[in-house]
Design an enzyme around this catalytic site. Structure first.
Site, mmCIF file in Angstrom:
data_model
loop_
_atom_site.group_PDB
_atom_site.id
_atom_site.type_symbol
_atom_site.label_atom_id
_atom_site.label_comp_id
_atom_site.label_asym_id
_atom_site.label_seq_id
_atom_site.Cartn_x
_atom_site.Cartn_y
_atom_site.Cartn_z
ATOM 1 N N TYR A 184 0.810 -1.218 0.000
ATOM 2 C CA TYR A 184 0.000 0.000 0.000
ATOM 3 C C TYR A 184 0.849 1.276 0.000
ATOM 4 O O TYR A 184 0.483 2.260 -0.638
ATOM 5 C CB TYR A 184 -1.028 -0.009 1.143
ATOM 6 C CG TYR A 184 -0.518 0.446 2.493
ATOM 7 C CD1 TYR A 184 -0.611 1.775 2.883
ATOM 8 C CD2 TYR A 184 0.070 -0.451 3.381
ATOM 9 C CE1 TYR A 184 -0.138 2.196 4.127
ATOM 10 C CE2 TYR A 184 0.534 -0.039 4.614
ATOM 11 C CZ TYR A 184 0.433 1.283 4.988
ATOM 12 O OH TYR A 184 0.900 1.702 6.196
ATOM 13 N N HIS A 439 -29.642 10.418 2.522
ATOM 14 C CA HIS A 439 -29.587 10.353 1.057
ATOM 15 C C HIS A 439 -29.380 11.757 0.496
ATOM 16 O O HIS A 439 -29.978 12.701 1.001
ATOM 17 C CB HIS A 439 -30.909 9.784 0.528
ATOM 18 C CG HIS A 439 -30.982 9.775 -0.973
ATOM 19 N ND1 HIS A 439 -30.344 8.818 -1.731
ATOM 20 C CD2 HIS A 439 -31.588 10.626 -1.839
ATOM 21 C CE1 HIS A 439 -30.569 9.072 -3.007
ATOM 22 N NE2 HIS A 439 -31.323 10.165 -3.115
HETATM 23 P P1 FAD Z 1 6.444 4.589 15.137
HETATM 24 O O1 FAD Z 1 5.448 5.509 14.608
HETATM 25 O O2 FAD Z 1 7.444 3.997 14.193
HETATM 26 O O3 FAD Z 1 7.180 5.328 16.313
HETATM 27 C C1 FAD Z 1 8.246 4.743 17.000
HETATM 28 C C2 FAD Z 1 9.044 5.837 17.665
HETATM 29 O O4 FAD Z 1 10.001 5.234 18.519
HETATM 30 C C3 FAD Z 1 9.832 6.692 16.681
HETATM 31 O O5 FAD Z 1 9.523 8.052 16.890
HETATM 32 C C4 FAD Z 1 11.293 6.390 17.004
HETATM 33 O O6 FAD Z 1 12.120 7.519 16.841
HETATM 34 C C5 FAD Z 1 11.210 5.964 18.457
HETATM 35 N N1 FAD Z 1 12.274 5.057 18.885
HETATM 36 C C6 FAD Z 1 12.672 3.911 18.286
HETATM 37 N N2 FAD Z 1 13.632 3.314 19.018
HETATM 38 C C7 FAD Z 1 13.849 4.093 20.080
HETATM 39 C C8 FAD Z 1 14.711 3.998 21.206
HETATM 40 N N3 FAD Z 1 15.533 2.960 21.364
HETATM 41 N N4 FAD Z 1 14.680 4.984 22.130
HETATM 42 C C9 FAD Z 1 13.851 6.062 21.990
HETATM 43 N N5 FAD Z 1 12.999 6.194 20.945
HETATM 44 C C10 FAD Z 1 12.992 5.213 20.007
HETATM 45 N N6 FAD Z 1 -0.643 3.593 9.103
HETATM 46 C C11 FAD Z 1 -1.970 3.815 9.091
HETATM 47 O O7 FAD Z 1 -2.664 3.328 9.984
HETATM 48 N N7 FAD Z 1 -2.565 4.560 8.105
HETATM 49 C C12 FAD Z 1 -1.842 5.112 7.102
HETATM 50 O O8 FAD Z 1 -2.401 5.775 6.240
HETATM 51 C C13 FAD Z 1 -0.438 4.910 7.089
HETATM 52 N N8 FAD Z 1 0.330 5.452 6.123
HETATM 53 C C14 FAD Z 1 1.682 5.284 6.157
HETATM 54 C C15 FAD Z 1 2.452 5.849 5.146
HETATM 55 C C16 FAD Z 1 3.819 5.695 5.145
HETATM 56 C C17 FAD Z 1 4.632 6.340 4.069
HETATM 57 C C18 FAD Z 1 4.445 4.940 6.187
HETATM 58 C C19 FAD Z 1 5.938 4.763 6.218
HETATM 59 C C20 FAD Z 1 3.699 4.353 7.179
HETATM 60 C C21 FAD Z 1 2.299 4.523 7.167
HETATM 61 N N9 FAD Z 1 1.497 3.945 8.153
HETATM 62 C C22 FAD Z 1 0.138 4.135 8.129
HETATM 63 C C23 FAD Z 1 2.065 3.075 9.203
HETATM 64 C C24 FAD Z 1 2.202 3.845 10.521
HETATM 65 O O9 FAD Z 1 2.992 4.980 10.322
HETATM 66 C C25 FAD Z 1 2.825 2.946 11.562
HETATM 67 O O10 FAD Z 1 2.089 1.751 11.657
HETATM 68 C C26 FAD Z 1 2.822 3.619 12.920
HETATM 69 O O11 FAD Z 1 3.577 4.811 12.887
HETATM 70 C C27 FAD Z 1 3.414 2.682 13.975
HETATM 71 O O12 FAD Z 1 3.358 3.307 15.209
HETATM 72 P P2 FAD Z 1 4.373 2.909 16.371
HETATM 73 O O13 FAD Z 1 3.970 3.718 17.537
HETATM 74 O O14 FAD Z 1 4.427 1.438 16.497
HETATM 75 O O15 FAD Z 1 5.814 3.330 15.865
#
Ligand code: FAD
Length: 462
Positions: A184, A439
């Site tokens: 996607y 609608h």
């Molecule tokens: P993340 O958002 O990845 O956040 C993790 C955070 O942890 C980061 O800020 C990182 O810097 C921090 N971190 C990592 N390791 C450490 C550490 N050791 N110490 C301190 N900080 C750390 N999802 C949707 O639901 N809808 C969408 O439309 C969608 N579009 C997307 C489009 C793109 C281009 C991309 C790349 C992804 C998209 N996603 C979408 C997916 C979505 O962004 C992720 O599923 C979501 O951000 C995951 O959330 P998270 O909290 O698991 O991790």
């Protein structure tokens, strides 16, 4: 923050400030816990900074630009003159505003900048420019998210070979773009750039794009790609890029595709390798994910994991709900994660799916009837000039309960909300059919698909 060997006690320590982490931290604080959230980059994580939000901003602009062609066809001439640098500026302002909102949401949470690594089942070190700080926690929630998967032979250099963050940050619309990966993320961005005038090719290793979706839904997007002149090469692997051309390998042999830029969008890799999980005895699955129970607890009882580092679709709404669950469990509430995660693609048309697809239901031995309503018959879709797609309702023959809904069409990402509620509450198709939708709206299609499913069930033609 105390810098040095003395570990500061904290009730809940969250690592990662993405949608999973910030939701967990805010919920834990709301439930009265003292919470520290560690983030090494910027609050909002991938979703707000380089994922969902910036991609949807560009997709919206591209969609509106493409609408100029449709308007011309009905006698309204608008010649869009795209100042892409200005568009990027607007996109950044949207991101900044939402990141600021996350800061406000965390008003009862202490946010610490730095990189966290585990030292033991109750201890973490946070490294920053100020030195190393130590915390002793009652419970930790790992929410470190994911990064783009690498493809051998394609080194992301940020100039010619880009990951999704690079592709979202281009300051001008490229003449040509080869997208490696037909999932996607690649298809969403490929369509957006094609609408802005880029010559796009999508290269996909398997035999079709958007593999996570029902093939019937993916076909709707294939039609758009065809209309936009996007070449899709399936059963093809990318092997290298020489600055102006992507080299690919398929059953037909080796070929080159002219491409000013290559977007590598071949999946996401969980960020679990630098957390020192071995120190706490939490096993990492071969995929890099961490196994968790329904409460999002890892095998180390004090450590929870949520979001892209746990199995399942890597989507922000899954991460957020897992965050709420982990925070509530830590606060002693009877919470668990057992909901259906809706899948979504902001392609053209948009795709959305929740619960069982027809084929998954049949393979699981569930006797289902399927009802469809096409947007071609929708009054609202006709008035919008957006008639592609359909709503498909999968209902259980015996009970009439809706087991799954798939939507392809304009607004599918919003329309799926009602379907999520229906699936989650085990709603019967008859209830959906009898619910009055306003609608003319696209929302009527859900009731019509449910009614069609009911008719097939009654006739025994599943
Ligand atoms: P993340 O958002 O990845 O956040 C993790 C955070 O942890 C980061 O800020 C990182 O810097 C921090 N971190 C990592 N390791 C450490 C550490 N050791 N110490 C301190 N900080 C750390 N999802 C949707 O639901 N809808 C969408 O439309 C969608 N579009 C997307 C489009 C793109 C281009 C991309 C790349 C992804 C998209 N996603 C979408 C997916 C979505 O962004 C992720 O599923 C979501 O951000 C995951 O959330 P998270 O909290 O698991 O991790």
């Amino acid at each position: 923050m105390v810098v040095g060997e003395v570990a500061r006690p904290v009730q809940v320590l969250v690592i990662g400030g993405g949608p999973g982490g910030y939701t967990a931290a805010a919920r834990a604080a709301e439930l009265g816990k003292e919470v520290v959230l560690v983030e090494r980059k910027r609050l909002g994580g991938v979703c707000l900074n380089v994922g969902c939000i910036p991609s949807k901003a560009l997709i919206t602009v591209a969609h509106d630009v493409a609408r100029a062609g449709w308007l011309r066809g009905i006698g309204v001439s608008i010649a869009p003159d795209v100042d892409f640098a200005a568009v990027q500026g607007w996109k950044r302002s949207v991101v900044d505003r939402l990141v600021g909102g996350v800061g406000q949401l965390l008003d009862k949470v202490e946010v610490v900048s730095g990189t966290a690594r585990l030292l033991g089942p109750r201890r973490v070190a946070v490294e920053s420019a100020d030195g190393v700080a130590h915390f002793r926690f009652d419970a930790a929630i790992l929410a470190t998210g994911s990064r783009p998967m690498q493809v051998p032979g394609l080194v992301v250099d940020g100039v010619h070979v880009l990951d999704s963050s690079g592709a979202l940050a281009l300051e001008s619309v490229p003449a040509s773009l080869a997208v490696v990966g037909g999932g996607y993320i690649g298809v969403e961005l490929g369509i957006a750039y094609a609408k802005l005038g880029t010559c796009v090719t999508v290269v996909e290793m398997t035999d079709r794009i958007l593999g996570g979706f029902d093939p019937e839904l993916a076909r709707e997007v294939e039609r758009t790609l065809d209309r936009l002149g996007v070449a899709v090469r399936t059963k093809t692997s990318a092997t290298g890029h020489d600055g102006g051309c992507l080299t690919v390998q398929s059953p037909d042999g080796t070929a080159t595709i002219p491409a000013e830029h290559v977007l590598v969008a071949a999946g996401r890799q969980p960020n679990t390798d630098d957390l020192q999980l071995a120190e706490v005895g939490v096993p990492v699955l071969p995929s890099g994910h961490l196994e968790v129970d329904e409460q999002r607890r890892t095998s180390a009882g004090t450590i929870y994991a949520i979001g892209d580092i746990t199995p399942g679709p890597a989507l922000a709404h899954k991460a957020m709900e897992e965050g709420r669950v982990a925070a509530e469990v830590i606060a002693g509430l009877p919470s668990g994660f057992d909901q259906e995660v809706p899948l979504i693609a902001f392609t053209d048309p948009e795709l959305a799916s929740v619960g069982l697809t027809e084929s998954a239901a049949r393979s699981a031995g569930v006797d289902v009837a399927v009802g469809r309503s096409r947007f071609a018959t929708s009054g609202r879709a006709a008035t919008m000039g957006e008639q592609a797609g359909f709503v498909k309702v999968v209902l259980e023959v015996g009970s009439g309960v809706i087991r799954g809904v798939q939507i392809a069409g304009l607004g599918a990402s919003d329309l799926i909300g009602a379907a999520c509620l229906a699936v989650e509450t085990a709603c019967r198709a008859e209830d959906v059919m009898r619910t009055i939708s306003p609608h003319p709206t696209l929302s009527e299609a859900f009731g019509e698909a449910a009614a069609a499913g009911m008719r097939r069930r009654e006739r025994g033609t599943t």
